[in-house]
Design a protein around this motif. Structure first.
Motif, short mmCIF file in Angstrom:
data_model
loop_
_atom_site.label_atom_id
_atom_site.label_comp_id
_atom_site.label_asym_id
_atom_site.label_seq_id
_atom_site.Cartn_x
_atom_site.Cartn_y
_atom_site.Cartn_z
N ALA A 107 0.83 -1.21 0.00
CA ALA A 107 0.00 0.00 0.00
C ALA A 107 0.86 1.26 0.00
CB ALA A 107 -0.93 -0.01 1.21
N ARG A 108 1.95 1.23 0.75
CA ARG A 108 2.84 2.40 0.79
C ARG A 108 3.46 2.67 -0.57
NH1 ARG A 108 2.50 6.53 3.36
NH2 ARG A 108 2.54 7.31 1.22
N VAL A 109 3.92 1.62 -1.23
CA VAL A 109 4.52 1.78 -2.57
C VAL A 109 3.47 2.30 -3.55
CG1 VAL A 109 5.58 0.56 -4.50
CG2 VAL A 109 6.32 0.07 -2.17
N ALA A 110 2.24 1.79 -3.44
CA ALA A 110 1.17 2.26 -4.33
C ALA A 110 0.92 3.75 -4.13
CB ALA A 110 -0.11 1.47 -4.06
N LEU A 111 0.83 4.19 -2.89
CA LEU A 111 0.57 5.62 -2.63
C LEU A 111 1.75 6.48 -3.08
CD1 LEU A 111 -1.08 5.44 0.90
CD2 LEU A 111 -2.19 5.78 -1.30
N ASP A 112 2.96 6.00 -2.85
CA ASP A 112 4.12 6.77 -3.29
C ASP A 112 4.16 6.88 -4.81
OD1 ASP A 112 4.85 7.06 -0.66
OD2 ASP A 112 6.43 5.54 -0.71
N SER A 113 3.73 5.81 -5.50
CA SER A 113 3.70 5.85 -6.96
C SER A 113 2.70 6.88 -7.47
CB SER A 113 3.35 4.47 -7.51
OG SER A 113 4.32 3.50 -7.15
N LEU A 114 1.55 6.96 -6.82
CA LEU A 114 0.51 7.90 -7.24
C LEU A 114 0.88 9.35 -6.90
CD1 LEU A 114 -2.60 5.81 -6.19
CD2 LEU A 114 -1.86 6.30 -8.53
N ALA A 115 1.65 9.52 -5.82
CA ALA A 115 2.19 10.83 -5.44
C ALA A 115 1.12 11.92 -5.36
CB ALA A 115 3.29 11.26 -6.43
N LEU A 116 0.02 11.61 -4.67
CA LEU A 116 -1.02 12.62 -4.47
C LEU A 116 -0.62 13.59 -3.38
CD1 LEU A 116 -4.24 10.41 -4.66
CD2 LEU A 116 -2.95 11.49 -6.52
N ARG A 117 -1.19 14.79 -3.44
CA ARG A 117 -0.90 15.82 -2.46
C ARG A 117 -1.98 15.84 -1.38
NH1 ARG A 117 -0.75 18.09 -7.33
NH2 ARG A 117 -2.66 19.28 -6.93
N PRO A 118 -1.62 16.27 -0.17
CA PRO A 118 -2.63 16.37 0.88
C PRO A 118 -3.85 17.15 0.39
CG PRO A 118 -0.46 16.75 1.80
CD PRO A 118 -0.27 16.66 0.31
N GLY A 119 -5.02 16.63 0.71
CA GLY A 119 -6.26 17.24 0.29
C GLY A 119 -6.83 16.64 -0.98
N GLN A 120 -6.01 15.93 -1.77
CA GLN A 120 -6.52 15.28 -2.96
C GLN A 120 -7.28 14.00 -2.59
OE1 GLN A 120 -2.77 15.26 -5.52
NE2 GLN A 120 -4.24 16.11 -6.98
N ILE A 121 -7.96 13.45 -3.58
CA ILE A 121 -8.83 12.29 -3.34
C ILE A 121 -8.20 11.03 -3.92
CG2 ILE A 121 -11.11 11.31 -3.72
CD1 ILE A 121 -12.19 14.14 -4.10
N LEU A 122 -8.16 10.00 -3.11
CA LEU A 122 -7.75 8.67 -3.53
C LEU A 122 -8.96 7.75 -3.49
CD1 LEU A 122 -5.40 6.51 -4.05
CD2 LEU A 122 -5.60 6.07 -1.59
N ALA A 123 -9.16 6.96 -4.52
CA ALA A 123 -10.17 5.90 -4.50
C ALA A 123 -9.46 4.58 -4.26
CB ALA A 123 -10.96 5.86 -5.79
N VAL A 124 -10.03 3.77 -3.39
CA VAL A 124 -9.46 2.46 -3.06
C VAL A 124 -10.50 1.40 -3.37
CG1 VAL A 124 -8.52 0.99 -1.24
CG2 VAL A 124 -8.05 3.46 -1.21
N THR A 125 -10.12 0.43 -4.22
CA THR A 125 -10.99 -0.72 -4.46
C THR A 125 -10.45 -1.91 -3.69
OG1 THR A 125 -9.83 -1.59 -6.40
CG2 THR A 125 -11.45 0.17 -6.78
N GLY A 126 -11.35 -2.84 -3.38
CA GLY A 126 -10.95 -3.95 -2.50
C GLY A 126 -10.64 -3.44 -1.11
N ALA A 127 -11.40 -2.44 -0.68
CA ALA A 127 -11.05 -1.70 0.53
C ALA A 127 -11.15 -2.51 1.81
CB ALA A 127 -11.94 -0.45 0.64
N ALA A 128 -11.96 -3.56 1.84
CA ALA A 128 -12.09 -4.35 3.06
C ALA A 128 -10.97 -5.36 3.22
CB ALA A 128 -13.43 -5.09 3.06
N GLY A 129 -10.16 -5.56 2.17
CA GLY A 129 -9.05 -6.49 2.24
C GLY A 129 -7.86 -5.90 2.97
N ALA A 130 -6.81 -6.71 3.13
CA ALA A 130 -5.64 -6.26 3.89
C ALA A 130 -4.93 -5.11 3.18
CB ALA A 130 -4.68 -7.43 4.11
N PHE A 131 -4.67 -5.23 1.89
CA PHE A 131 -4.06 -4.14 1.14
C PHE A 131 -4.95 -2.90 1.17
CE2 PHE A 131 -4.28 -1.82 -2.90
CZ PHE A 131 -3.02 -1.26 -2.95
#
Length: 348
Positions: free
Chosen positions: A136-160
């Motif tokens: 998950a950390r590598v995924a977020l770093d790859s997307l490089a969003l800024r504070p306040g921006q919106i991230l969508a997460v699919t498979g959200a109930a899973g461990a990742f």
């Protein structure tokens, strides 16, 4: 030592308890007496043969397992003193490495892939942290969003997905997450700001909340091209199973309007394949995740603990779906009385 592995790729029934020589740590390595190993989807892929190419240089039996928690019981040479004998630790283990995966009573790993276990967490809970949280950390770093921006997460109930939500909130992002009705409360508890119904057309529901699309999607549900319509022009999609869009792929099912169905290149969308193995030796990142677990930023979720000898059952449960949190194999006591195959007498 005893371990769990496969001689032949196939279904869960191929998992066997095997007797192996005790491994010895080399320069820059430590040996861990494993108490718990989390069961991850990548373990089932290895067992089934989907990662066969990566194992070309590894002799059978092939051992799954990327998450281990236990105690350091031997130190190799050329270490820096960061780790000590008897220390409670967690390790990110690469089954394609020379020592095999985490399904074993003892595992040798590079010291760089080992950090202290989170204080206050038992071994089963600790074993659920590193692989999924680092992914998950590598995924977020790859997307490089800024504070306040919106991230969508699919498979959200899973461990990742759960770790992606919690890390994103710690980064100051807003989170839209998907969930089945039974998981909506869980996903909200993990920190999602908005929850939409999961499914192949989840992009439509994300666009209904954010008509212009979101700047980034962390795709734990493996929707791949079906997630693309949710993304704004110039945004990014982090994929965890190596999906690569075909040239000219429209990237949509056609249900999210023209903004979702134009080509990836035309819309400036970047697909980020997330390969956690490339970050396996990122000690500082691993230790930060340990600290975030101690601080309660990350929630360690154990679905069920099974004796290590019941790895076959654990794989069946995981592949049946619906597991929330991680199944964990107990290696502290789980193989004491299990009959073992001796590798020298078996034919791969």
């Amino acid at each position: 030592m005893k371990a769990v592995g496969v001689w032949r790729f196939g279904g869960p029934e191929q998992l066997r308890v095997v007797e192996l020589p005790d491994p010895e740590p080399g320069p820059g390595e430590v040996r861990i007496r494993v108490h718990a190993a989390a069961v991850n989807p990548t373990d089932t892929l290895l067992r089934a043969g989907a990662q066969q190419a990566r194992l070309a240089a590894v002799p059978p039996p092939y051992r799954p397992g990327m998450d281990a928690a236990g105690v350091v019981d031997k130190l190799g040479p050329e270490l820096d003193g960061r780790l000590q004998l008897g220390q409670r630790v967690v390790a990110l283990v690469l089954p394609s490495g020379p020592h095999g995966g985490a399904y074993a009573e003892q595992v040798v790993v590079p010291a760089a892939s080992v950090v202290p276990a989170p204080a206050g967490a038992d071994f089963p809970a600790a074993s659920t942290l590193l692989m999924n949280a680092l992914t998950a950390r590598v995924a977020l770093d790859s997307l490089a969003l800024r504070p306040g921006q919106i991230l969508a997460v699919t498979g959200a109930a899973g461990a990742f997905g759960g770790y992606a939500i919690q890390l994103a909130k710690a980064d100051g992002l807003r989170v839209i997450a998907d969930a089945a009705p039974a998981d909506e409360e869980l996903v909200r508890t993990l920190g999602a700001d908005e929850v939409v119904a999961r499914g192949a057309d989840v992009a439509d529901r994300i666009r209904a909340l954010v008509p212009g699309g979101v700047p980034g999607v962390a795709d734990g549900a493996l929707l791949n091209e079906l997630a693309l319509p949710a993304i704004a022009d110039g945004g990014g999609l982090a994929v965890v199973r190596g999906w690569t869009p075909a040239s000219g792929n429209a990237g949509a099912s056609g249900t999210a309007g023209a903004s979702g169905t134009r080509g990836i290149s035309e819309r400036g969308i970047t697909v980020h394949p997330v390969l956690v193995s490339r970050a396996a030796a990122a000690t500082a990142a691993l230790d930060r995740l340990r600290a975030q677990a101690e601080q309660g930023i990350l929630t360690l979720r154990v679905a069920r603990i099974l004796p290590a000898a019941e790895a076959e059952q654990a794989h069946r449960l995981l592949e049946a779906g619906g597991v929330r949190g991680r199944l964990v194999l107990d290696f502290a006591t789980g193989l004491d009385s299990a009959p073992a195959q001796v590798p020298a007498s078996a034919t791969p």
